[in-house]
Structure formats: structure tokens, C-alpha cells
Design an enzyme around this catalytic site. Sequence first.
Site, short mmCIF file in Angstrom:
data_model
loop_
_atom_site.label_atom_id
_atom_site.label_comp_id
_atom_site.label_asym_id
_atom_site.label_seq_id
_atom_site.Cartn_x
_atom_site.Cartn_y
_atom_site.Cartn_z
N GLY A 153 0.83 -1.19 0.00
CA GLY A 153 0.00 0.00 0.00
C GLY A 153 0.86 1.24 0.00
O GLY A 153 2.07 1.19 0.29
N GLY A 171 0.56 5.68 0.79
CA GLY A 171 -0.19 6.85 1.20
C GLY A 171 0.67 8.09 1.12
O GLY A 171 1.81 8.06 0.63
N GLY A 172 0.12 9.18 1.63
CA GLY A 172 0.84 10.43 1.54
C GLY A 172 2.06 10.49 2.44
O GLY A 172 3.00 11.25 2.18
N MET A 173 2.07 9.69 3.50
CA MET A 173 3.18 9.76 4.45
C MET A 173 4.11 8.57 4.37
O MET A 173 5.24 8.63 4.87
CB MET A 173 2.64 9.87 5.88
CG MET A 173 1.92 11.17 6.17
SD MET A 173 1.61 11.40 7.93
CE MET A 173 3.30 11.60 8.52
N ALA A 174 3.67 7.45 3.81
CA ALA A 174 4.50 6.25 3.85
C ALA A 174 4.09 5.28 2.76
O ALA A 174 2.99 5.35 2.19
CB ALA A 174 4.40 5.58 5.21
N VAL A 228 4.06 1.00 2.30
CA VAL A 228 4.16 -0.23 3.08
C VAL A 228 4.51 -1.39 2.16
O VAL A 228 3.90 -1.57 1.10
CB VAL A 228 2.86 -0.53 3.83
CG1 VAL A 228 2.99 -1.80 4.67
CG2 VAL A 228 2.48 0.64 4.73
N LYS A 249 7.15 -0.37 6.87
CA LYS A 249 6.54 0.91 6.52
C LYS A 249 7.66 1.94 6.35
O LYS A 249 8.32 2.33 7.31
CB LYS A 249 5.57 1.35 7.62
CG LYS A 249 4.89 2.68 7.36
CD LYS A 249 3.91 2.99 8.49
CE LYS A 249 3.21 4.31 8.25
NZ LYS A 249 2.25 4.62 9.35
N ASP A 294 -5.72 8.85 13.75
CA ASP A 294 -6.23 8.50 12.43
C ASP A 294 -6.97 7.16 12.48
O ASP A 294 -6.72 6.26 11.68
CB ASP A 294 -5.09 8.45 11.42
CG ASP A 294 -5.59 8.49 9.97
OD1 ASP A 294 -6.73 8.95 9.75
OD2 ASP A 294 -4.85 8.07 9.07
#
Length: 665
Positions: free
Chosen positions: A19, A21-24, A26, A41, A136
Site C-alpha cells: 500500500g 499513502g501520503g506519508m509512507a 508499506v 513501513k 487516524d
Amino acid sequence: MGSLIGQSLGRYHILEQLGEGGMATVYKAYDTRLETDVAVKVIRTENLAPSTLERSLKRFEREAKALARLTHPNIVKVTDFGEDEDKPYLVMEYLPGGTLKQKLGKPMPWNESISILLPIARALDFAHRQNMIHRDVKPSNILITADGEPMLTDFGIAKILDLEETADLTGTGMGIGTPEYMAPEQWTGKTSVFSDQYALGVVLYEMLTGRKPYSADTPAAILLKQATEPLPRPSQFTRDLPEKMEKLLLKVLARNPEDRYGSMAEFAKALESALSGQQPPASEQTPKRKVAAPRPKMEDKSRPGPVEAVKVHDTQATVDQQWKDSAPKKEPAGLKLSKTDLPIVLLFVGGVILIGIIGLINALTSNSNRNTTVFPTDTPMVIVTTTRSPSTNTPKPPTHTPTPESSSTSTPWPTIPPFTPEIGSFIESDGVTMMFVPAGAFSMGSDSGYGDEKPIHSVTLDAYFIDKYEVTNAAYKRCVDAGVCNPPLDAGSRTRSSYYSNPEFDKYPVIYVDWNMANTYCAWRSARLPTEAEWEKAARGLDGRTYPWGENVDCDKANYNFCVGDTTKVGSYLDGVSPYGLYDMAGNVLEWVADWYDSDYYSNSPFSNPLGPSSGYYRVLRGGSWYAWWYGYGNDVRSAYRCYGGVPGCIGGLIGFRCARGTSP
């Protein structure tokens, strides 16, 4: 950040991307040292200015160490962290069972929804007590194991609750989270434990109705709806939703944090009470009561006490009126806002701040619009299944019903007969049969269970006696009549308004007794509560079996998983007897033991006659009950399963006990 597939970060060889996302990002990786799959991650740093990179890396190390301290059965464990060419990464357990998000889209039964979220509420309560906020909470951050167990993940943006340090590290003052799950105060950067409570309430709302309470095309539009529109009534979308569930949602999704539950523990207790048929508890209405033994140490007055079971009055306002009162008031001349709402709307109309929020939120939530999940699986996982009705199924009628106790009055502890006891030997204590468990070693714990059951370790115990049956209403009443014990906190049970004082249920297990009450009763009999080790050995013997009778569980062997839907007469399950002749060591009611709870205790417990930690917050309960948090799996009636008092699943009508004592008078 380019793909790392095929590369190695330290000892972790990257296999595939799970996966992004904006921060990491995985990845699934292979731990070459431990020879096992893990999740890695990798934190995105390519957009950081060189001047802030060094401080960000120090901040990452600080947060990673804090995350590693979060050891809980329902929190994905951070096992390692590192940095490779300015790429910081976290290493976690790899769980291939999918996420809760994959199961949403249509309403789920309310009791099933609560059963799924209770362990997550317990996990968040634990994190909050470690000074950690998740920030979150959302369905995609609730993973499901292959066994159907929910696991909370992605504390990657959580921070230690140190106001000065947090302000210095964040610097922006802007909210962090996923817009549709963010509490109103989060939009202004004022995140607290109540924000996690709100987010979990949104998840519950979505599970019950198949939709989120506030949805829009942009974060700004969500913010405005949240600030100016009343909470949509769940019953509009889900027919036959109990009124108590609407009341619960109204409270947990209050716009003002002070109007929500006092803590995550209080919210969890309200969930459990709704599920068990009680009214949601109110901490200010908890009655004081006398107890014969001292309260456990380290009592936190802000939290519910260990295993409270109280009834509170119904609220005077109807749900309709509560929903009406909760709606923002609109004036003809324009919108009037409270002090709580004003910063939110100012934030909405403040162009520069709004643009910053939208940019940040879009970056943080880009993963929510993808089809990939953090820990995907090719096989859809059914989270909760139920194949029987609690109201219609009954256990297989036993061919013989043992007589657990006589109606004799209380007598002093008998002198041990002058013979060498062996397995099958017993003595009588106040008309209660106690079975002999010989001295020796056994293997305690389970490597296939939850984290607090590990590691399997050898324990040597002295010989002892332990009650053949759970303490019954009749037996406990003799102590009450003697003026020593306090009566149970509730005289009924789940399906019976008259239970404790009704002769029809004399040989059923006593319930609504807290740890002190159980301890007082055993002392009155010149006995004591068994230690956790004594209880487990008596339940499973020496061969490491999963259940008292061996392997596999069903309704012919135990009253569990709503087989009956309430307590049953002790000794009713002849096929469920333990190796030492004890009944109901799996199911019927959870049982208090003497030990304080410590999730890491097995790592350093004594090899001989362990007594548990010297202090703690919770007491341990064993054996599971007629209820079930995970329908059909039987996890909580395994002999190695550890539950602890004062949390969901370990309260009131699910709890009883039995007594033990040594072989000397």
C-alpha cells in the site's frame, strides 16, 4: 520515492508493495535473520527540505521507540525500526487477513458491530494510558487476522502527549487525520484522546448504517457540514436500530469533546453494556459499596473500577428530543455559532489556512481512494460468523447431572484426611467439593495465542485443591447470610430478572461479584482464589491441550458462544471435564484468579509457584464465558486465554469464580 522491491533495508529484503499513502509506503518483506515475513513501513521524506530532514529523523526515532512500547493483543506490534540512506522505516507484524474497510458498504447488525470494535476500544484505552493518541482511527487502519481478530495499526502519526514537545515537533498547528473521521477539534490542531473516541464513533456509525455521518467532495465541505448540520439519525438508514445505540452515538459523536464519554474506557464500557442489555453506565452514578478486602493498588479514579456492574436510570429525554437538541440552531438573520464552532468556520473561510489543510489532508488520505490495502489477501475474510440463535439453542442434555453442593451451613475448614492424595481425590469445604491437583511441572501459555500468552514456559507448582465447580448462588448466599459477604451487585442475569435469590437457580454460578467479593468469600471458607498458574494447570493438565477436554470446541462440551445465551447449571457438561475432574473450566462464566495482570509477565515469571506481579491495575480472569466476542472461534474459552478485569468482556453478568487452597490445613 522509487520502488524498493528487490532491495534490502538492513536485514529486511523487500518482496512486494502492499500500500501507499501520503506519508509512507508499506511493503511485505522477509526478515533474513528470523526467517519470517514482516511488514515494513517506509516513511516518505522526499518532500522535506534539507533543513528539516535531520530534525524529522530525530522525531521519527523518538516516535518509533514510543510505538515499540505499545504491546497489546489488538495493536499491530512494531518490532524494529531503522534508517537507510535517509529513508526511515518501521517493521511490524505481517497480517494477511485484510481490513475492516473491505467489509463495509452496507449496514451490519449492531451487536456484531460492537463485538468487532470492543477490542479496538480496549486497544485505544491501553494506548491512551501510555500517553499515545492514534489520530487516524478509520476502517482501513483496523486489520483482521486470519483468525478474525481485529488489530489496530498505523500509529505512525501518533505522538507522545507532551504539549511543549509536540508543539515544537509539529509546528504547523493544523489538523492531522482523515477528514470524514476527524473530530471537530482536530481541524484546529487540538487533538486529544477524545478525538480518537470520536473517530471510533464514526467507524461504528458507518458499520451500523453503511454510510459515514458527513460526506462531501472536499475536506472543506465536510468541515462545514460537521460544523453546521445536525448528526443524521442512524435509524433513518437502519430500521429497528435499538434506541440505546442512537443514544450512544449521539454522545460519542458530540461536537464538544467535553460532552463525549469521559475516557475511552468509559466508552468501551458503554458499548459492552449496550451489548449485554444494561443501560450505558455513567461514572457519576456508580454507587459506593463496602468491600471486605482492600481495593487493588494503582486504582485510577478517572476510570471505571475493576468489574463494576451497576444499573443507572434512563435518561428523561427521548432520542427524538436529544437529536433535536443536538442540532445546530439557525437564526433568520444568519448562522449563530458557539465558541466551539467559531474556530472551525473561521478556518473554513480562511483561504490560506484552508488551502494548507486541503493539501495536507489530500496527501494524508490518498491511500483511502486506492483499491490496495495495507495487508491484502486474495481470500475474503469473514470477520464474524454466527450459526446459532442465542434464544433457541440449548446444550445437549447431560445423561447425568452431578450434585455440585449440598445445602449444609458454613463449617470450619476440615482436617486433611490422613492419606496421600492422588488424582481424583477430593475434600469437602462448606459442602463444596474440591479436587486434588498433584505437585509437579506443566507447560504454561501458548505460542499460537495472543501476545500475552507467550512464551510457553515450564512452571512447577506445589500440590493444591481447587473447587470442582464454579461457586454457586446457594454457596455464596451462605456467606452473605453469615454476614461476611456482600450480596451480588445485581440479582438478575441476562435473561432472568430473578436469579441470585431464586431457588430455581441455586446450583447456577453466582455472578455480579467483583474481585474483592470473590476473595472475601474464599477467605470465609479458609481458602483463597487460585493463582493464574494453578487455574491453568487444573484446566489443561500436563499435555498442553487447547481446551480442558483436548481439542475442538462445540456446544456439547461448553456453554460458550451464545450456545444458551445465559449461564447454565454448574456441572452440566460431562464431555467438558478437565484432566483433574473440574467442570466448566471453559465457558459458562469467566473466573477471577488471584494475580494482577501484566501482558509481559510470562517473560520473567518465576519457575516455581508464580504469584503474578506484585501490583497492577487489572486482575486476571480465566476460562471465557457463555458470551463470545468472536462468534464461532472459541478463542476466549481456550485454557491459555487471559482476560483482565475492568474492561469489555470482563464485567458483571459474565463473571464468577472458584476457590483453591493448599494441602495443609
